[in-house]
Design an enzyme around this catalytic site. Structure first.
Site, PDB file in Angstrom:
ATOM      1  N   ASN A 151     -89.960 -93.869 -12.291  1.00 31.44           N
ATOM      2  CA  ASN A 151     -88.556 -94.295 -12.192  1.00 31.44           C
ATOM      3  C   ASN A 151     -87.657 -93.057 -12.145  1.00 31.44           C
ATOM      4  O   ASN A 151     -88.134 -91.928 -12.190  1.00 31.44           O
ATOM      5  CB  ASN A 151     -88.208 -95.206 -13.374  1.00 31.44           C
ATOM      6  CG  ASN A 151     -88.474 -94.524 -14.695  1.00 31.44           C
ATOM      7  OD1 ASN A 151     -87.887 -93.494 -15.007  1.00 31.44           O
ATOM      8  ND2 ASN A 151     -89.408 -95.064 -15.461  1.00 31.44           N
ATOM      9  N   ASP A 181     -92.928-100.309 -17.502  1.00 37.55           N
ATOM     10  CA  ASP A 181     -93.355-101.543 -18.182  1.00 37.55           C
ATOM     11  C   ASP A 181     -94.763-101.953 -17.761  1.00 37.55           C
ATOM     12  O   ASP A 181     -95.461-102.636 -18.498  1.00 37.55           O
ATOM     13  CB  ASP A 181     -92.373-102.677 -17.870  1.00 37.55           C
ATOM     14  CG  ASP A 181     -91.054-102.477 -18.609  1.00 37.55           C
ATOM     15  OD1 ASP A 181     -91.093-101.928 -19.726  1.00 37.55           O
ATOM     16  OD2 ASP A 181     -89.993-102.840 -18.066  1.00 37.55           O
ATOM     17  N   LYS A 230    -108.412 -90.999  -3.158  1.00 41.58           N
ATOM     18  CA  LYS A 230    -107.152 -91.317  -2.470  1.00 41.58           C
ATOM     19  C   LYS A 230    -107.321 -92.592  -1.634  1.00 41.58           C
ATOM     20  O   LYS A 230    -108.291 -92.717  -0.882  1.00 41.58           O
ATOM     21  CB  LYS A 230    -106.766 -90.128  -1.582  1.00 41.58           C
ATOM     22  CG  LYS A 230    -105.429 -90.300  -0.921  1.00 41.58           C
ATOM     23  CD  LYS A 230    -105.105 -89.121  -0.007  1.00 41.58           C
ATOM     24  CE  LYS A 230    -103.888 -89.462   0.835  1.00 41.58           C
ATOM     25  NZ  LYS A 230    -103.738 -88.578   1.970  1.00 41.58           N
ATOM     26  N   ASP A 260     -95.554-101.784 -25.692  1.00 38.38           N
ATOM     27  CA  ASP A 260     -94.190-101.368 -26.004  1.00 38.38           C
ATOM     28  C   ASP A 260     -94.272-100.320 -27.123  1.00 38.38           C
ATOM     29  O   ASP A 260     -94.630-100.634 -28.260  1.00 38.38           O
ATOM     30  CB  ASP A 260     -93.338-102.563 -26.427  1.00 38.38           C
ATOM     31  CG  ASP A 260     -91.864-102.175 -26.475  1.00 38.38           C
ATOM     32  OD1 ASP A 260     -91.520-101.203 -27.188  1.00 38.38           O
ATOM     33  OD2 ASP A 260     -91.071-102.829 -25.792  1.00 38.38           O
ATOM     34  N   ILE A 261     -93.982 -99.070 -26.762  1.00 41.21           N
ATOM     35  CA  ILE A 261     -94.149 -97.959 -27.711  1.00 41.21           C
ATOM     36  C   ILE A 261     -93.217 -98.126 -28.902  1.00 41.21           C
ATOM     37  O   ILE A 261     -93.622 -98.032 -30.066  1.00 41.21           O
ATOM     38  CB  ILE A 261     -93.882 -96.610 -26.995  1.00 41.21           C
ATOM     39  CG1 ILE A 261     -94.885 -96.441 -25.847  1.00 41.21           C
ATOM     40  CG2 ILE A 261     -93.951 -95.441 -27.972  1.00 41.21           C
ATOM     41  CD1 ILE A 261     -94.571 -95.295 -24.902  1.00 41.21           C
ATOM     42  N   PHE A 271     -83.046 -97.332 -26.806  1.00 39.14           N
ATOM     43  CA  PHE A 271     -82.027 -97.231 -25.769  1.00 39.14           C
ATOM     44  C   PHE A 271     -82.261 -98.371 -24.791  1.00 39.14           C
ATOM     45  O   PHE A 271     -83.411 -98.633 -24.443  1.00 39.14           O
ATOM     46  CB  PHE A 271     -82.121 -95.881 -25.035  1.00 39.14           C
ATOM     47  CG  PHE A 271     -81.295 -94.812 -25.691  1.00 39.14           C
ATOM     48  CD1 PHE A 271     -81.658 -94.317 -26.937  1.00 39.14           C
ATOM     49  CD2 PHE A 271     -80.153 -94.328 -25.085  1.00 39.14           C
ATOM     50  CE1 PHE A 271     -80.884 -93.351 -27.565  1.00 39.14           C
ATOM     51  CE2 PHE A 271     -79.376 -93.357 -25.696  1.00 39.14           C
ATOM     52  CZ  PHE A 271     -79.734 -92.865 -26.935  1.00 39.14           C
ATOM     53  N   LYS A 305     -82.747-107.072 -27.664  1.00 35.10           N
ATOM     54  CA  LYS A 305     -83.816-106.077 -27.875  1.00 35.10           C
ATOM     55  C   LYS A 305     -83.789-105.529 -29.299  1.00 35.10           C
ATOM     56  O   LYS A 305     -84.831-105.217 -29.868  1.00 35.10           O
ATOM     57  CB  LYS A 305     -83.690-104.929 -26.867  1.00 35.10           C
ATOM     58  CG  LYS A 305     -84.144-105.317 -25.466  1.00 35.10           C
ATOM     59  CD  LYS A 305     -83.919-104.204 -24.467  1.00 35.10           C
ATOM     60  CE  LYS A 305     -84.172-104.735 -23.049  1.00 35.10           C
ATOM     61  NZ  LYS A 305     -83.837-103.759 -22.027  1.00 35.10           N
ATOM     62  N   LYS A 325     -87.388-106.190 -30.903  1.00 40.48           N
ATOM     63  CA  LYS A 325     -88.223-105.018 -31.173  1.00 40.48           C
ATOM     64  C   LYS A 325     -88.143-104.593 -32.646  1.00 40.48           C
ATOM     65  O   LYS A 325     -88.806-103.634 -33.046  1.00 40.48           O
ATOM     66  CB  LYS A 325     -87.818-103.846 -30.271  1.00 40.48           C
ATOM     67  CG  LYS A 325     -87.983-104.151 -28.771  1.00 40.48           C
ATOM     68  CD  LYS A 325     -87.915-102.900 -27.916  1.00 40.48           C
ATOM     69  CE  LYS A 325     -87.833-103.252 -26.436  1.00 40.48           C
ATOM     70  NZ  LYS A 325     -88.457-102.256 -25.564  1.00 40.48           N
TER      71      LYS A 325
HETATM   72  N1  CTP Z   1     -89.671 -98.845 -24.592  1.00 41.78           N
HETATM   73  C1  CTP Z   1     -90.869 -98.405 -25.110  1.00 41.78           C
HETATM   74  N2  CTP Z   1     -92.041 -98.784 -24.531  1.00 41.78           N
HETATM   75  C2  CTP Z   1     -92.054 -99.590 -23.451  1.00 41.78           C
HETATM   76  C3  CTP Z   1     -90.836-100.040 -22.914  1.00 41.78           C
HETATM   77  C4  CTP Z   1     -89.658 -99.658 -23.496  1.00 41.78           C
HETATM   78  O1  CTP Z   1     -90.860 -97.655 -26.089  1.00 41.78           O
HETATM   79  N3  CTP Z   1     -93.202 -99.921 -22.916  1.00 41.78           N
HETATM   80  C5  CTP Z   1     -88.426 -98.468 -25.254  1.00 41.78           C
HETATM   81  C6  CTP Z   1     -87.515 -97.584 -24.433  1.00 41.78           C
HETATM   82  O2  CTP Z   1     -87.772 -96.220 -24.683  1.00 41.78           O
HETATM   83  C7  CTP Z   1     -86.134 -98.001 -24.920  1.00 41.78           C
HETATM   84  C8  CTP Z   1     -86.305 -99.450 -25.262  1.00 41.78           C
HETATM   85  O3  CTP Z   1     -87.697 -99.637 -25.461  1.00 41.78           O
HETATM   86  O4  CTP Z   1     -85.781 -97.359 -26.110  1.00 41.78           O
HETATM   87  C9  CTP Z   1     -85.786-100.424 -24.253  1.00 41.78           C
HETATM   88  O5  CTP Z   1     -86.388-100.198 -23.042  1.00 41.78           O
HETATM   89  P1  CTP Z   1     -86.080-101.105 -21.774  1.00 41.78           P
HETATM   90  O6  CTP Z   1     -86.922-100.668 -20.649  1.00 41.78           O
HETATM   91  O7  CTP Z   1     -84.620-101.152 -21.541  1.00 41.78           O
HETATM   92  O8  CTP Z   1     -86.525-102.508 -22.284  1.00 41.78           O
HETATM   93  P2  CTP Z   1     -87.789-103.347 -22.049  1.00 41.78           P
HETATM   94  O9  CTP Z   1     -88.272-103.750 -23.381  1.00 41.78           O
HETATM   95  O10 CTP Z   1     -88.766-102.670 -21.188  1.00 41.78           O
HETATM   96  O11 CTP Z   1     -87.181-104.619 -21.309  1.00 41.78           O
HETATM   97  P3  CTP Z   1     -86.806-104.881 -19.780  1.00 41.78           P
HETATM   98  O12 CTP Z   1     -87.498-103.848 -18.935  1.00 41.78           O
HETATM   99  O13 CTP Z   1     -87.258-106.243 -19.574  1.00 41.78           O
HETATM  100  O14 CTP Z   1     -85.307-104.752 -19.713  1.00 41.78           O
END
Ligand code: CTP
Length: 404
Positions: free
Chosen positions: A218, A285, A295, A312-313, A329, A343, A347
C-alpha cells in the site's frame, strides 16, 4: 542501508543557544556546529574570545548565525546593543565549544575578565563546556582540579573525545564532532514525560509476496510512525520501531527492527516488551495464500490470487499479558469517527487516532482526532513532526491513568 538523522532535534526549534568560542585549532568545528544549530531551528548568538578570533573570523560566525558576533566586554556601543547581562538573560543554553584550559581555569574561579566569562557568570540557564586541548593539558592536575570545581557548580561537560590530536599526540582532549554536540544540546530540551518507558511503534507498509519478484502492498510512507518514534525519544522513552520497508532515515537513539510482511511484523512485536504499544503500520489485511516459488509467467488472460486474512497485530498485542497501553491508528476514507470508535472497542484499545486516508498518506502534514473511552481530542492540520509531539504528550498523559 540504515542512515541516522537528528530527528530528535525538533527540541531545538526556537531555542536560544549562546555559542561561546575559545582559542584553539578546534574552533573551526564551531562553524559547522553553528550551521547545524541554526538548521535545527535554534536562534544562535555567538560570543568569541580574543584567542578564538586568531583561529576563525567573527565574519564567518556572523554569516552562519545570521547575527552580529559579540567580542567585547567594555565596548560601550556593543554593550548598548546587547550587553553581557542581556546576553546571559537571553540564552536558554550556553555552550562553550571549544572550551580551552585557560577559559575553564578562569571560569572555575569566578573570573569575569572578558565577555564570555562575564556572560557565563551572569547566566540563568544551563551551561555546557566542550573542552578541546592537548592531552597533557587535559590530564594536568590543575585542569583536573578546575574540572572538579566546574562539575560541583553544576556545569555540564560534553566530551572531550579520545584520539589523534592536531599536535600529533594521541589521547583525551579532542573536541566532540559538531553533530554529537548538536545531539547533546537537543537532549537538554527533551521533555522527559516518557522517561524510562518502553515504547514499541509499528510503522510503514507491509509487503506480501506474490512470487519472488512481486508483492501486494500500500501507499504508506511511514512518516507518521517515524515522527512518533522521534517524539517519544524526545520525551525520554526507550523506543523500538518495527518498520516495514520505507525510505526514511532512522531517528537517532531508536532501535529499528526492519520487517517485510505482516507475519514478520507480528513475530517481531511479540518478542518486544512494551509499556506502550503504538500501531501506526498500514498492515496488509490479506496475504497471498500460496506465494509462487518461482516467478509467475504470463500465459492465461486472467489470473486469480487466493488471499487469506493476516492476523491483526494490534488486536493480538491488546490481549497479551502483561498488556501494554495500546494505541491504534485508523485510516479511513469515509465515516471516520464511527469506524474509528468501532475499532477502539473491537480491538480492545486504550486510544485510537483517526485520520483521513485520502489526505494523509505520504503527506508531511495531517489533521487527526484521537478517541479514547469517554473522550476525544481534535488536532488541527499541522506538520507530522508537531502532531507527533502533541500525540505523544496525550499518550503519555492518558497512559498514566490505570488501564485494563
Ligand atoms: N492493524 C494491525 N494489524 C492488522 C491490521 C491493522 O495491527 N492486520 C492496526 C493498524 O496498525 C492500525 C489499526 O490496526 O493501528 C487499524 O488499522 P486499519 O487498517 O485501519 O483497520 P482494519 O482493522 O484493518 O480494518 P479495515 O481495513 O476493515 O478498515
Amino acid at each position: 542501508m540504515m542512515t541516522s538523522t537528528p530527528t530528535a532535534l525538533t527540541t531545538l526549534q526556537n531555542k536560544r543557544v549562546l555559542l561561546g568560542l575559545c582559542g584553539g585549532i578546534a574552533a573551526y568545528k564551531a562553524a559547522e556546529l553553528c550551521r547545524l544549530l541554526v538548521g535545527a531551528g535554534a536562534q544562535v548568538q555567538v560570543v568569541m574570545t580574543k584567542g578564538a578570533q586568531e583561529f576563525i573570523t567573527p565574519l564567518t560566525m556572523q554569516a552562519l548565525s545570521g547575527q552580529a558576533v559579540h567580542t567585547e566586554l567594555l565596548d560601550p556601543g556593543a554593550e548598548a546593543a546587547m550587553g553581557h547581562i542581556q546576553l546571559a538573560r537571553w540564552a536558554d543554553l550556553i555552550l562553550v565549544a571549544p572550551a580551552s584550559a585557560n577559559f575553564m581555569a578562569r571560569l572555575a574561579h569566578g573570573e569575569a575578565s572578558d565577555l564570555l566569562t562575564a556572560v557565563c557568570l551572569a547566566r540563568r540557564c544551563p551551561l555546557a563546556l566542550a573542552p578541546a586541548m592537548n592531552q597533557a593539558m587535559w590530564s594536568n592536575a590543575s585542569t583536573a582540579a578546575n574540572l572538579g570545581l566546574l562539575k560541583a557548580a553544576g556545569i555540564l561537560l560534553f566530551g572531550p573525545a579520545n584520539g589523534v590530536q592536531a599536535c600529533g599526540d594521541v589521547g583525551p582532549g579532542r573536541l566532540l564532532e559538531p553533530n554529537e554536540l548538536l545531539q547533546l544540546c537537543a537532549a537538554q530540551f527533551a521533555t522527559g514525560s516518557l522517561a524510562g518507558q518502553r515504547v514499541v511503534i509499528t510503522a510503514g507498509p507491509t509487503r506480501e509476496a506474490i512470487d519472488p519478484v512481486r508483492y501486494l502492498s500500500n501507499h504508506s510512507s511511514g512518516k507518521m510512525g517515524y515522527a512518533l518514534a522521534a517524539a517519544a525519544i524526545e520525551a525520554g522513552a526507550d523506543v523500538t520501531l518495527i518498520s516495514g520497508p520505507t525510505d526514511l532515515p532512522v531517528p537517532e537513539r531508536c532501535k529499528l527492527v526492519p520487517v517485510i510482511s505482516a507475519l514478520d511484523m507480528l513475530a517481531a512485536c511479540q518478542v518486544q516488551a512494551a509499556d506502550i504499544f503504538i500501531a501506526v503500520a498500514a498492515v496488509a489485511d490479506y496475504r497471498v495464500a500460496l506465494p509462487a516459488a518461482g516467478k509467475i509467467k504470463k500465459s492465461a488472460e486472467e489470473l486469480s490470487l487466493a488471499l487469506v486474512r493476516n492476523p491483526d497485530i494490534l488486536a493480538t498485542i491488546a490481549t497479551s499479558t502483561p498488556r501494554p497501553f495500546c494505541v491504534g491508528f485508523a485510516a479511513e476514507t469515509d465515516n471516520l469517527a464511527d469506524y474509528a470508535k468501532a475499532k477502539l472497542h473491537s480491538k480492545g484499545l486504550d486510544m485510537i487516532v483517526a485520520n483521513d486516508a485520502t489526505s494523509t498518506f505520504g503527506n508531511d502534514s495531517a489533521s487527526v482526532t484521537a478517541y479514547w473511552p469517554g473522550g476525544e481530542q481534535l488536532f488541527e492540520p499541522q506538520s507530522k513532526t508537531q502532531l507527533a509531539r502533541r500525540l505523544i504528550a496525550l499518550i503519555s498523559q492518558r497512559s498514566l491513568i490505570p488501564h485494563v
